[in-house]
Design an enzyme around this catalytic site. Structure first.
Site, mmCIF file in Angstrom:
data_model
loop_
_atom_site.group_PDB
_atom_site.id
_atom_site.type_symbol
_atom_site.label_atom_id
_atom_site.label_comp_id
_atom_site.label_asym_id
_atom_site.label_seq_id
_atom_site.Cartn_x
_atom_site.Cartn_y
_atom_site.Cartn_z
ATOM 1 N N ARG A 181 0.856 -1.197 0.000
ATOM 2 C CA ARG A 181 0.000 0.000 0.000
ATOM 3 C C ARG A 181 0.891 1.247 0.000
ATOM 4 O O ARG A 181 2.112 1.149 -0.030
ATOM 5 C CB ARG A 181 -0.897 0.000 1.239
ATOM 6 C CG ARG A 181 -0.118 0.214 2.527
ATOM 7 C CD ARG A 181 -1.012 0.286 3.751
ATOM 8 N NE ARG A 181 -0.261 0.778 4.887
ATOM 9 C CZ ARG A 181 -0.613 0.635 6.165
ATOM 10 N NH1 ARG A 181 -1.727 -0.001 6.455
ATOM 11 N NH2 ARG A 181 0.118 1.136 7.128
ATOM 12 N N TYR B 218 13.025 7.579 14.524
ATOM 13 C CA TYR B 218 12.807 7.637 13.068
ATOM 14 C C TYR B 218 13.875 8.513 12.403
ATOM 15 O O TYR B 218 14.429 8.153 11.360
ATOM 16 C CB TYR B 218 11.403 8.202 12.847
ATOM 17 C CG TYR B 218 10.864 8.157 11.444
ATOM 18 C CD1 TYR B 218 10.437 6.958 10.866
ATOM 19 C CD2 TYR B 218 10.726 9.327 10.708
ATOM 20 C CE1 TYR B 218 9.893 6.941 9.585
ATOM 21 C CE2 TYR B 218 10.179 9.316 9.433
ATOM 22 C CZ TYR B 218 9.768 8.117 8.865
ATOM 23 O OH TYR B 218 9.227 8.105 7.609
HETATM 24 P P1 NAI Z 1 2.482 2.887 4.960
HETATM 25 O O1 NAI Z 1 2.375 2.558 6.399
HETATM 26 O O2 NAI Z 1 1.251 3.294 4.208
HETATM 27 O O3 NAI Z 1 3.128 1.660 4.152
HETATM 28 C C1 NAI Z 1 4.244 0.972 4.644
HETATM 29 C C2 NAI Z 1 4.179 -0.462 4.162
HETATM 30 O O4 NAI Z 1 5.319 -1.139 4.699
HETATM 31 C C3 NAI Z 1 2.933 -1.200 4.668
HETATM 32 O O5 NAI Z 1 2.300 -1.873 3.609
HETATM 33 C C4 NAI Z 1 3.501 -2.177 5.697
HETATM 34 O O6 NAI Z 1 2.763 -3.410 5.804
HETATM 35 C C5 NAI Z 1 4.902 -2.411 5.173
HETATM 36 N N1 NAI Z 1 5.807 -2.888 6.220
HETATM 37 C C6 NAI Z 1 5.899 -2.486 7.503
HETATM 38 N N2 NAI Z 1 6.801 -3.219 8.169
HETATM 39 C C7 NAI Z 1 7.310 -4.115 7.275
HETATM 40 C C8 NAI Z 1 8.263 -5.157 7.360
HETATM 41 N N3 NAI Z 1 8.885 -5.444 8.506
HETATM 42 N N4 NAI Z 1 8.529 -5.861 6.239
HETATM 43 C C9 NAI Z 1 7.912 -5.600 5.073
HETATM 44 N N5 NAI Z 1 6.971 -4.645 4.942
HETATM 45 C C10 NAI Z 1 6.679 -3.912 6.030
HETATM 46 O O7 NAI Z 1 3.593 3.998 4.879
HETATM 47 P P2 NAI Z 1 4.070 4.966 3.679
HETATM 48 O O8 NAI Z 1 3.701 6.340 4.059
HETATM 49 O O9 NAI Z 1 3.673 4.425 2.372
HETATM 50 O O10 NAI Z 1 5.656 4.851 3.869
HETATM 51 C C11 NAI Z 1 6.536 4.252 2.943
HETATM 52 C C12 NAI Z 1 7.947 4.725 3.237
HETATM 53 O O11 NAI Z 1 8.009 6.145 3.086
HETATM 54 C C13 NAI Z 1 8.428 4.442 4.655
HETATM 55 O O12 NAI Z 1 9.788 4.086 4.640
HETATM 56 C C14 NAI Z 1 8.252 5.767 5.346
HETATM 57 O O13 NAI Z 1 9.119 5.895 6.455
HETATM 58 C C15 NAI Z 1 8.593 6.732 4.234
HETATM 59 N N6 NAI Z 1 8.108 8.076 4.431
HETATM 60 C C16 NAI Z 1 6.753 8.345 4.506
HETATM 61 C C17 NAI Z 1 6.325 9.641 4.715
HETATM 62 C C18 NAI Z 1 4.874 9.999 4.796
HETATM 63 O O14 NAI Z 1 4.601 11.206 5.058
HETATM 64 N N7 NAI Z 1 3.945 9.114 4.572
HETATM 65 C C19 NAI Z 1 7.287 10.739 4.854
HETATM 66 C C20 NAI Z 1 8.655 10.355 4.771
HETATM 67 C C21 NAI Z 1 9.033 9.060 4.549
#
Ligand code: NAI
Length: 259
Positions: free
Chosen positions: A29, A168
């Site tokens: 996602r 983080y």
């Molecule tokens: P999200 O929570 O929507 O998606 C993260 C995905 O990673 C989820 O599908 C989850 O099941 C998966 N995940 C979590 N732990 C896992 C593991 N141990 N092994 C495999 N998969 C795992 O988050 P989002 O926003 O899409 O974040 C994606 C990346 O972007 C992350 O690294 C986050 O730190 C980074 N990010 C997001 C920001 C935001 O504002 N949403 C800002 C800056 C960075």
């Protein structure tokens, strides 16, 4: 059907990353899924991989249309065995890995004095040590190919800090150091290593914040809106495809949010 035949029948006429094999961790996602969609549109063969097996399968099924080439391989990036299994399966299926996007990540926010060791460790394990675990087996494959694109999803927080996110910030700053060092070690083998540092992006990760906190952050974003997952995916596409002379770089995609 051989991979070659599949590729010929894929229907992707052009594309900036045509036929390249891309693994995107945490792509069930959010930002990871958006990256998968953009790379697919540009002709890549994409591996959807998430800790949640059901979501992995569902997302892979949803994206697998119009001749797209997608496989779903669940993987927990904090577990070396699970990572090795995933990479082995991808290589068995497609014989190579051209693009790795280390995207899986979590938050466990708290002010420093209230932060538990569990909150600290979970974030370091999932956002930083995971990159070590996933990149190692993938780099073996890329080194043999003498080609690869490693793209790590960091964060504005890792560049500038953010109160309430010391775990983080440390993990994402570590990921930036990791990115720059791999760029130096692997340039001679045709492998680039870059990071994208998103600002405030509209996904499940930020939807859990209170409206008050969301508005406070938005006040600091000069472009006046949250970013979309697609905004990040476009930056990843650049580093995976056209940006072939870019390595060791941190591309901030944050609407001007620099504090
Ligand atoms: P999200 O929570 O929507 O998606 C993260 C995905 O990673 C989820 O599908 C989850 O099941 C998966 N995940 C979590 N732990 C896992 C593991 N141990 N092994 C495999 N998969 C795992 O988050 P989002 O926003 O899409 O974040 C994606 C990346 O972007 C992350 O690294 C986050 O730190 C980074 N990010 C997001 C920001 C935001 O504002 N949403 C800002 C800056 C960075």
């Amino acid at each position: 059907m051989t991979t070659e035949t599949q590729t010929k029948q894929s229907g992707n006429a052009g594309g900036k990353v045509k036929d390249q094999v891309a693994i995107i961790t945490g792509s069930g996602r959010g930002i990871g899924r958006a990256i998968a969609e953009v790379l697919l549109r540009e002709g890549a063969r994409v591996v959807i991989s998430d800790i949640n097996a059901e979501v992995t399968k569902q997302t892979a099924d949803e994206l697998n249309k119009d001749g797209a080439q997608v496989i779903g391989v669940p993987c927990n990036v904090t577990d070396s065995e699970s990572v090795e299994k995933m990479v082995t399966e991808v290589v068995a299926q497609w014989g190579r890995v051209d693009i790795l996007v280390n995207n899986a990540g979590i938050t466990r926010d708290n002010l420093f004095m209230r932060m538990s060791e569990e909150e600290w460790q979970a974030v370091i394990d999932t956002n930083l040590t995971s990159a070590f675990k996933v990149t190692k087996p993938v780099l073996k494959v890329m080194s043999k190919q003498r080609f690869g694109r490693i793209i790590n999803i960091a964060s504005t927080t890792g560049v500038h800090g953010n109160a309430g996110q010391v775990n983080y910030a440390a993990a994402k700053a570590g990921l930036i150091g990791f990115t720059k060092t791999l760029a130096l070690e692997y340039a001679s083998r045709g492998i680039t290593s870059n990071a994208v540092a998103p600002g405030f992006i509209d996904t499940a990760m930020t939807q859990k914040l209170s409206e008050e906190n969301i508005n406070k952050i938005l006040d600091k974003v000069p472009l006046g809106r949250m970013g979309s997952p697609d905004d990040i995916a476009q930056a990843v596409l650049y580093l995976a495809g056209p940006g072939s002379y870019v390595t060791g770089h941190v591309l901030e995609v944050n609407g001007g949010l620099y504090t």
